[in-house]
Design an enzyme around this catalytic site. Structure first.
Site, PDB file in Angstrom:
ATOM      1  CB  CYS A 116      -0.954   0.011   1.182  1.00  0.00           C
ATOM      2  SG  CYS A 116      -0.142  -0.306   2.757  1.00  0.00           S
ATOM      3  CG  HIS A 119      -4.076   0.262   4.812  1.00  0.00           C
ATOM      4  ND1 HIS A 119      -3.448  -0.480   3.853  1.00  0.00           N
ATOM      5  CD2 HIS A 119      -5.179   0.790   4.235  1.00  0.00           C
ATOM      6  CE1 HIS A 119      -4.138  -0.397   2.726  1.00  0.00           C
ATOM      7  NE2 HIS A 119      -5.192   0.365   2.927  1.00  0.00           N
TER       8      HIS A 119
END
Lengths: 477, 98
Positions: free
Chosen positions: A164, A431
Site C-alpha cells: 500500500c 495501512h
C-alpha cells in the site's frame, strides 16, 4: 470595440481607414524594401532627434515624435490621432488615451502577415499552423466529454502484499500535474518500452480495472536494494527512493550518461530535478562576532518535526507552525559550538534555515515515526494543513532585513493536490491510503483497489503523513 | 566633425547591417525567456491596485517603467553589451542588407 466617438468620426468623415492602412503598412510593418527605406529616413523625433523610443506618427500631418513630444503636438495642433510605430496602436488626444477599434485591428492583422518573423513575434502573432498538424487534427474522430462523471485518470492499484505504501506514492506521482503532462508529451525520449511513460499512460487509458504494478515494484527493488522485500516500508522512504530512481533514469535518458546524485549537482535538467528540487539556505551566525556563514543545499522534500518545541514545550498544531519552527532561528547550545572563521575559534551560534528557491512541487513529510531507544513510537498529533499555502513568510528574503534588490513580484502560493495518510499505531502495522485532487476541484480517496469520492473538508481532517503541494502560478527561473 | 555626424554615420552603418534588429530581437527573446515580461505584467497589475487604477496608458508607463527597468537581470544586460561589442568590432565583416 468601437474606439471613441472621435475615432468613429475620423473613420467615417476623413478616410481614417485608408490613412491607418498606409501608415501601418509603411512604418509599423515595413514589408518591402522601399517601405523599410521610408521608415529609416523618417523615424526620428522631430523635436528631440531621438530614435527608437516609442516613436509615434501623427495621422493628420507628416510629423514624427517620441511619445512625450507627440502629445504636445497633437494637443497644440488639434490633431486628434497619432499612431505608435512599434505596435500600431492609435492614440486619441481628446480622450487622452489609446483607443481600440475593430476595423483598425483587422487592418493591422492582415498587414502583419506581410511582415518578417521578427515583426510577427513583436506583435505576438501566432505562427501559422503547419499543414502536418492540420491533417492530424482532422483525422481525430473520437471525442470525449470531460464532466463530473468521467473518471479517466483514476485507477485503483492492486495490493501485492503490503504494497500500500507504493500504491499511495504512485497515485500521488501520477496525479502531479506538471509531471503527468511531461510524460504525456514526447519529451521523454527513451524508447517505446519505457516503464515510467507507460505507467503514466496506463492511468489514462479510460479503463476502470485496477492496475498491477509488479514491474514498477521490481524496478524500484533492483535500484534501491534497501527497500526490497515484501514487508511494509515507510512511504516517505519509498517516495525518495522512487524520485532518485526516476531522476537517474531521466538524466541518463537526457545526457546518455549517469549524472551525479542530486546532492552533488545542484539541479540537473531532468524533469524530476526541475519539478522537485528547491534550495534551502542555512545561515549560521556566530554569537561573538555576528559573522554569518551561509550554505545552500538542494532539497527534494522537507521533513518537519512534530516533537514539543525545545524552548517552551508547545506542540505544533498546524503545517504553518511546523514551517515556522523549521525556518526559525535555533540557538545551538554550548555543547554544539561551531568553528567561526572570523574568530578562529569555536563559538556558540544560532542556525537558521530559510527557503531560498522553491520547487514546483513541495513535499512535506511530517515526522510521525520516532525511533526512541529502539522503540517505534507513532506521533498522532493532529496537524491542520491548508488547501492553499503561501510560502512567502518562510522565504530567505522575508527573514533577512537587507532588501537591497528590487522585490520581484513572485507568487509563492501552493495548492494541495495529494495527501498520503498512515492509518494505524506503528510503522510496521498499519495501512497507507492516499487522497488525490482530480480535475482541479474534486478529491478522491485511493485505498489500494478502491477509489471513492471524498470531499475537501474530509481530506483536510485526515491525519496527514505526506503532503504534496503544487505551485499555483508557474513562472520561469 | 560634430557629434551628430558621428552618430549618423554609426547609425547608418548599423542599419545597413541589420545590427539594431539583431540586438533588439536578442534582447526581446532573452527578456521573455527569463520571465521578465511576465514579471512586468504582474507588476503592472500590482501597481495598478496600489494606485487605484491608472487613468490612461501614459500614467501606467510613467509608474511602471522605473520598476521594470530595475527588474532586468544583469545577465541580460551583460549579454547585450557583449553582443553590441562583437557587432561593432566586426561591423565590416557582417553581411549587408540586400
Amino acid at each position: 470595440m468601437n474606439g471613441c466617438s472621435h475615432l468613429q468620426h475620423f473613420i467615417q468623415e476623413e478616410e481614417g481607414l485608408k490613412t491607418y492602412e498606409l501608415l501601418h503598412g509603411v512604418f509599423v510593418i515595413s514589408g518591402s524594401d522601399e517601405r523599410r527605406q521610408a521608415k529609416v529616413l523618417n523615424a526620428f523625433c522631430h523635436v528631440c532627434d531621438k530614435t527608437g523610443i516609442f516613436l509615434h506618427v501623427c495621422m493628420h500631418c507628416t510629423f514624427f515624435a517620441c511619445s512625450q513630444h507627440i502629445r504636445e503636438h497633437t494637443k497644440t495642433r488639434k490633431h486628434s490621432f497619432a499612431m505608435d510605430i512599434t505596435y500600431g496602436q492609435v492614440h486619441c488626444s481628446q480622450c487622452g488615451d489609446y483607443v481600440y477599434e475593430e476595423q483598425l485591428d483587422n487592418i493591422a492583422r492582415s498587414n502583419a502577415l506581410l511582415g518578417d518573423d521578427v515583426k510577427k513575434s513583436v506583435l505576438e502573432l501566432v505562427w501559422p499552423r503547419l499543414h502536418v498538424e492540420d491533417k492530424d487534427w482532422c483525422n481525430k474522430t473520437e471525442k470525449m466529454v470531460i464532466d463530473r462523471t468521467t473518471h479517466i485518470g483514476l485507477r485503483g492499484l492492486l495490493n501485492l502484499g503490503s504494497t500500500c505504501f507504493m500504491n499511495c506514492v504512485v497515485q500521488a506521482l501520477t496525479h502531479t500535474p506538471v509531471l503527468r503532462d511531461y510524460f504525456f508529451t514526447e519529451h521523454h525520449q527513451c524508447g517505446t518500452k519505457c516503464l515510467i511513460t507507460s505507467l503514466f499512460r496506463d492511468f489514462y487509458t479510460g479503463e476502470k480495472t485496477p492496475l498491477v504494478l509488479n514491474e514498477f515494484l521490481h524496478l524500484i527493488w533492483t535500484q534501491a536494494r534497501h527497500l526490497a522485500g515484501y514487508e511494509q516500508q515507510d512511504a516517505h522512504e519509498f517516495f525518495i527512493a522512487t524520485l532518485d530512481v526516476l531522476h537517474r533514469h531521466c538524466s541518463i535518458t537526457l545526457s546518455g550518461q549517469p549524472s551525479a546524485s542530486a546532492n552533488k549537482v545542484y539541479r540537473c535538467s531532468c524533469i524530476i530535478d526541475q519539478v522537485f528540487t528547491g534550495s534551502l539556505q542555512s545561515d549560521v551566525v556566530c554569537q561573538k562576532c555576528h559573522g554569518v556563514s551561509t550554505t545552500i543545499d538542494p532539497m527534494w522534500d522537507y521533513s518537519l518535526d512534530l516533537t514539543p518545541c525545545a524552548t517552551d514545550g508547545s506542540l505544533p498544531t498546524s503545517l504553518e507552525d511546523c514551517l515556522e519552527r523549521f525556518t526559525g532561528a535555533e540557538i545551538l547550545g554550548s555543547n554544539c559550538k561551531i568553528f567561526c572563521e572570523n574568530c578562529q575559534s569555536y563559538q556558540e551560534s544560532t542556525k537558521q534555515f530559510t527557503m531560498r528557491t522553491l520547487p514546483v512541487v513541495l513535499c512535506f513529510h511530517l515526522k510521525r515515526f520516532q525511533h526512541l531507544n529502539d522503540l517505534e513510537k507513532k506521533v498522532s498529533t493532529r496537524i491542520r494543513f491548508p488547501e492553499i499555502l503561501d510560502m512567502t513568510p518562510f522565504m530567505t528574503n522575508q527573514k533577512n532585513d537587507n532588501v537591497l534588490h528590487v522585490q520581484l513580484p513572485y507568487d509563492n502560493k501552493y495548492i494541495l493536490y495529494a495527501v498520503i495518510n498512515h492509518v494505524g499505531t506503528s510503522i510496521n502495522a498499519g495501512h497507507y491510503i492516499s487522497h488525490i485532487r482530480y480535475q482541479d476541484r474534486y478529491w478522491y480517496k485511493c485505498d489500494d483497489l478502491v477509489v471513492s469520492e471524498a470531499g475537501i473538508e474530509e481530506v483536510l481532517q485526515t491525519e496527514a503523513y505526506l503532503l504534496f503541494y503544487h505551485k499555483y502560478c508557474l513562472e520561469y527561473r | 566633425m560634430s557629434q551628430k555626424y558621428y552618430e549618423d554615420t554609426v547609425n547608418s552603418k548599423l542599419e545597413n547591417k541589420h545590427a539594431v534588429e539583431r540586438v533588439s530581437e536578442l534582447v526581446r527573446v532573452r527578456l521573455v525567456e527569463c520571465g521578465w515580461r511576465d514579471q512586468v505584467r504582474l507588476a503592472c497589475r500590482k501597481l495598478s491596485e496600489e494606485n487605484d487604477g491608472f487613468n490612461n496608458f501614459d500614467e501606467l508607463i510613467a509608474v511602471v517603467t522605473p520598476t521594470a527597468r530595475a527588474m532586468v537581470p544583469d545577465s541580460v544586460k551583460r549579454e547585450l553589451l557583449h553582443e553590441l561589442e562583437l557587432i561593432l568590432s566586426n561591423i565590416d565583416k557582417l553581411p549587408s542588407k540586400k
